[in-house]
Design a protein around this motif. Structure first.
Motif, mmCIF file in Angstrom:
data_model
loop_
_atom_site.group_PDB
_atom_site.id
_atom_site.type_symbol
_atom_site.label_atom_id
_atom_site.label_comp_id
_atom_site.label_asym_id
_atom_site.label_seq_id
_atom_site.Cartn_x
_atom_site.Cartn_y
_atom_site.Cartn_z
ATOM 1 N N THR A 1 0.830 -1.211 0.000
ATOM 2 C CA THR A 1 0.000 0.000 0.000
ATOM 3 C C THR A 1 0.861 1.256 0.000
ATOM 4 O O THR A 1 0.664 2.171 -0.804
ATOM 5 C CB THR A 1 -0.917 0.010 1.248
ATOM 6 O OG1 THR A 1 -1.811 -1.094 1.159
ATOM 7 C CG2 THR A 1 -1.718 1.290 1.351
ATOM 8 N N VAL A 2 1.839 1.295 0.893
ATOM 9 C CA VAL A 2 2.678 2.482 1.038
ATOM 10 C C VAL A 2 3.641 2.622 -0.140
ATOM 11 O O VAL A 2 3.881 3.727 -0.629
ATOM 12 C CB VAL A 2 3.432 2.439 2.388
ATOM 13 C CG1 VAL A 2 4.375 3.618 2.523
ATOM 14 C CG2 VAL A 2 2.424 2.452 3.544
ATOM 15 N N ALA A 3 4.177 1.491 -0.624
ATOM 16 C CA ALA A 3 5.096 1.532 -1.763
ATOM 17 C C ALA A 3 4.400 2.093 -3.006
ATOM 18 O O ALA A 3 4.985 2.882 -3.752
ATOM 19 C CB ALA A 3 5.649 0.140 -2.045
ATOM 20 N N ILE A 4 3.143 1.714 -3.228
ATOM 21 C CA ILE A 4 2.391 2.199 -4.396
ATOM 22 C C ILE A 4 2.220 3.709 -4.324
ATOM 23 O O ILE A 4 2.410 4.426 -5.320
ATOM 24 C CB ILE A 4 1.018 1.483 -4.505
ATOM 25 C CG1 ILE A 4 1.214 0.029 -4.954
ATOM 26 C CG2 ILE A 4 0.084 2.216 -5.463
ATOM 27 C CD1 ILE A 4 -0.031 -0.835 -4.853
ATOM 28 N N VAL A 5 1.879 4.213 -3.140
ATOM 29 C CA VAL A 5 1.711 5.666 -2.977
ATOM 30 C C VAL A 5 3.043 6.383 -3.203
ATOM 31 O O VAL A 5 3.103 7.400 -3.903
ATOM 32 C CB VAL A 5 1.125 6.006 -1.590
ATOM 33 C CG1 VAL A 5 1.103 7.518 -1.366
ATOM 34 C CG2 VAL A 5 -0.282 5.437 -1.457
ATOM 35 N N ALA A 6 4.118 5.851 -2.635
ATOM 36 C CA ALA A 6 5.444 6.468 -2.801
ATOM 37 C C ALA A 6 5.867 6.477 -4.271
ATOM 38 O O ALA A 6 6.374 7.489 -4.780
ATOM 39 C CB ALA A 6 6.476 5.728 -1.958
ATOM 40 N N ARG A 7 5.632 5.356 -4.960
ATOM 41 C CA ARG A 7 5.969 5.279 -6.390
ATOM 42 C C ARG A 7 5.174 6.301 -7.193
ATOM 43 O O ARG A 7 5.701 6.972 -8.088
ATOM 44 C CB ARG A 7 5.651 3.875 -6.934
ATOM 45 C CG ARG A 7 6.710 2.840 -6.635
ATOM 46 C CD ARG A 7 6.559 1.638 -7.555
ATOM 47 N NE ARG A 7 5.336 0.902 -7.315
ATOM 48 C CZ ARG A 7 5.285 -0.335 -6.801
ATOM 49 N NH1 ARG A 7 6.397 -0.963 -6.479
ATOM 50 N NH2 ARG A 7 4.153 -0.943 -6.628
ATOM 51 N N THR A 8 3.881 6.397 -6.883
ATOM 52 C CA THR A 8 2.992 7.324 -7.607
ATOM 53 C C THR A 8 3.444 8.766 -7.397
ATOM 54 O O THR A 8 3.540 9.549 -8.351
ATOM 55 C CB THR A 8 1.533 7.142 -7.134
ATOM 56 O OG1 THR A 8 1.170 5.776 -7.272
ATOM 57 C CG2 THR A 8 0.585 8.015 -7.930
ATOM 58 N N VAL A 9 3.711 9.107 -6.126
ATOM 59 C CA VAL A 9 4.146 10.455 -5.774
ATOM 60 C C VAL A 9 5.469 10.799 -6.483
ATOM 61 O O VAL A 9 5.634 11.891 -7.027
ATOM 62 C CB VAL A 9 4.285 10.575 -4.230
ATOM 63 C CG1 VAL A 9 5.160 11.745 -3.828
ATOM 64 C CG2 VAL A 9 2.912 10.693 -3.586
ATOM 65 N N ALA A 10 6.413 9.853 -6.487
ATOM 66 C CA ALA A 10 7.712 10.094 -7.135
ATOM 67 C C ALA A 10 7.526 10.387 -8.626
ATOM 68 O O ALA A 10 8.188 11.276 -9.180
ATOM 69 C CB ALA A 10 8.624 8.885 -6.930
ATOM 70 N N GLN A 11 6.615 9.651 -9.281
ATOM 71 C CA GLN A 11 6.383 9.875 -10.712
ATOM 72 C C GLN A 11 5.640 11.188 -10.961
ATOM 73 O O GLN A 11 5.975 11.926 -11.893
ATOM 74 C CB GLN A 11 5.592 8.704 -11.298
ATOM 75 C CG GLN A 11 6.409 7.415 -11.368
ATOM 76 C CD GLN A 11 5.566 6.242 -11.845
ATOM 77 O OE1 GLN A 11 5.450 6.004 -13.043
ATOM 78 N NE2 GLN A 11 4.969 5.510 -10.918
ATOM 79 N N LEU A 12 4.649 11.483 -10.121
ATOM 80 C CA LEU A 12 3.894 12.735 -10.279
ATOM 81 C C LEU A 12 4.789 13.958 -10.082
ATOM 82 O O LEU A 12 4.659 14.956 -10.793
ATOM 83 C CB LEU A 12 2.729 12.792 -9.271
ATOM 84 C CG LEU A 12 1.518 11.901 -9.545
ATOM 85 C CD1 LEU A 12 0.559 11.925 -8.367
ATOM 86 C CD2 LEU A 12 0.792 12.370 -10.814
ATOM 87 N N TRP A 13 5.689 13.853 -9.106
ATOM 88 C CA TRP A 13 6.551 14.993 -8.785
ATOM 89 C C TRP A 13 7.851 14.991 -9.593
ATOM 90 O O TRP A 13 8.632 15.933 -9.508
ATOM 91 C CB TRP A 13 6.893 14.999 -7.288
ATOM 92 C CG TRP A 13 5.721 15.189 -6.373
ATOM 93 C CD1 TRP A 13 4.462 15.558 -6.721
ATOM 94 C CD2 TRP A 13 5.711 15.007 -4.956
ATOM 95 N NE1 TRP A 13 3.653 15.616 -5.603
ATOM 96 C CE2 TRP A 13 4.397 15.285 -4.510
ATOM 97 C CE3 TRP A 13 6.686 14.632 -4.018
ATOM 98 C CZ2 TRP A 13 4.032 15.211 -3.164
ATOM 99 C CZ3 TRP A 13 6.323 14.558 -2.677
ATOM 100 C CH2 TRP A 13 5.008 14.845 -2.253
#
Length: 335
Positions: A88-100
């Motif tokens: 759950t947390v890894a998916i959010v971190a990955r998404t945030v890294a790509q968005l930013w």
């Protein structure tokens, strides 16, 4: 100036912390608490994390007073831990890294604890006792690795305490370990329990089985109180931990001990370790619940060290690893 945001969610805590060159800018956290007598299941814990993670992220950014553009790297807990919460947390971190548009870094949870402890206490090269709900290890740094000198051969000390709390229905709010610690202060009678040290390793499953079977019989026969059992369990398991820590110190010629992990904020454990250190002319380092209980800043701090030494995690390699050993990580940021 390097700013790293860290996402932690390997167990029942979800935390997001932001570190700027050794300064903690923010470190909000939420805990998934279950009713007395119950543990936390991976699926339920992951649902809790999904429900609050974006709120915690917003809090972390607001508290730090920064924008996503100011962040240099996104760090997340790769493992060890429970599968569903980690994912759950890894998916959010990955998404945030790509968005930013920021580099990503997978961090070993245990090394997060060690680096946070070193940062906060300023310990130089300590023998580390890492004690939590999922881990129990005695660690020392040598030749670009955190070497494990001793560990539990079955369950972690925190797991032993948590499962005992379920037997006698101690509340999980704010945590079973904290409530055991408070009850233990009122214990007056020591109940002898199995003491299992095997060389440099410890075993807690036998003591748990014994106390699970004996607790209700002894309580119903008025042989002891719940407070006596809490006191006796703490004294026994902490003595085992002090013994293996002292042996590791002797082997390494170390004059410093650093206690990290959730169980590390137990004041009785700190007191017992402090007595041992005093007798050896050594120094004890420990932190309070802000930094020894799972938090995002510890992942950010380990990520900061790793990022500054040139490490990044490619998107295709940004999986999670439930069994991720402390000594698997090459420590590129220390001499």
């Amino acid at each position: 100036m390097t700013i790293v945001i860290g996402f932690e969610g390997s167990a029942n805590k979800i935390g997001i912390g932001i570190i700027k060159d050794g300064e903690v800018l923010s470190n909000p956290r939420r805990t998934y608490i279950t009713p007395p007598g119950q543990g936390f299941m991976p699926g339920d814990t992951a649902r809790h994390h999904r429900g609050v993670i974006l709120t915690v992220l917003k809090e972390a950014l607001e508290e730090a007073g920064i924008q996503p553009a100011d962040i240099d790297c996104v760090a997340y807990t790769k493992g060890p831990g429970m599968g569903a919460p980690l994912v759950t947390v890894a998916i959010v971190a990955r998404t945030v890294a790509q968005l930013w548009g920021k580099p990503l870094l997978g961090v070993n949870h245990c090394i997060g604890h060690i680096e946070m402890g070193r940062l906060i206490t300023k310990a130089n090269n300590p023998t580390v006792l890492y004690v939590s709900g999922g881990n129990t290890q005695v660690i020392a740094y040598s030749e670009r690795r955190y070497r494990i000198f001793g560990e539990t051969i079955d369950i972690a000390v925190g797991n032993c305490l948590d499962r005992f709390a379920r037997v006698i229905k101690i509340s999980n709010d704010p945590s079973p370990g904290y409530n055991i610690e408070q009850m233990a202060k009122k214990g007056k009678r020591y109940v002898e329990l199995p003491y299992t040290v095997k060389g440099m390793d410890v075993s807690f499953s036998g003591i748990l089985s014994y106390i699970e079977e004996a607790a209700n019989k002894m309580l119903s026969a008025d042989q002891c109180t719940p407070e006596d059992l809490c006191f006796s369990l703490q004294e026994t398991v902490f003595a085992m931990l002090v013994e293996i820590t002292e042996r590791a110190m002797a082997h390494c010629g170390s004059q410093e001990v650093l206690i990290v992990g959730g169980v590390g904020c137990n004041l009785r454990l700190q007191e017992m370790m402090g007595v041992m250190c005093q007798e050896r002319g050594a120094k004890l380092f420990a932190t309070d619940e802000r930094f020894c209980i799972d938090n995002g800043a510890m992942i950010a701090q380990a990520g900061w060290e790793m990022f500054r030494s040139g490490q990044v995690t490619q998107l295709e390699d940004s999986w999670i690893t439930q069994r991720y050993r402390t000594d698997e990580v090459e420590v590129t940021w220390r001499d």
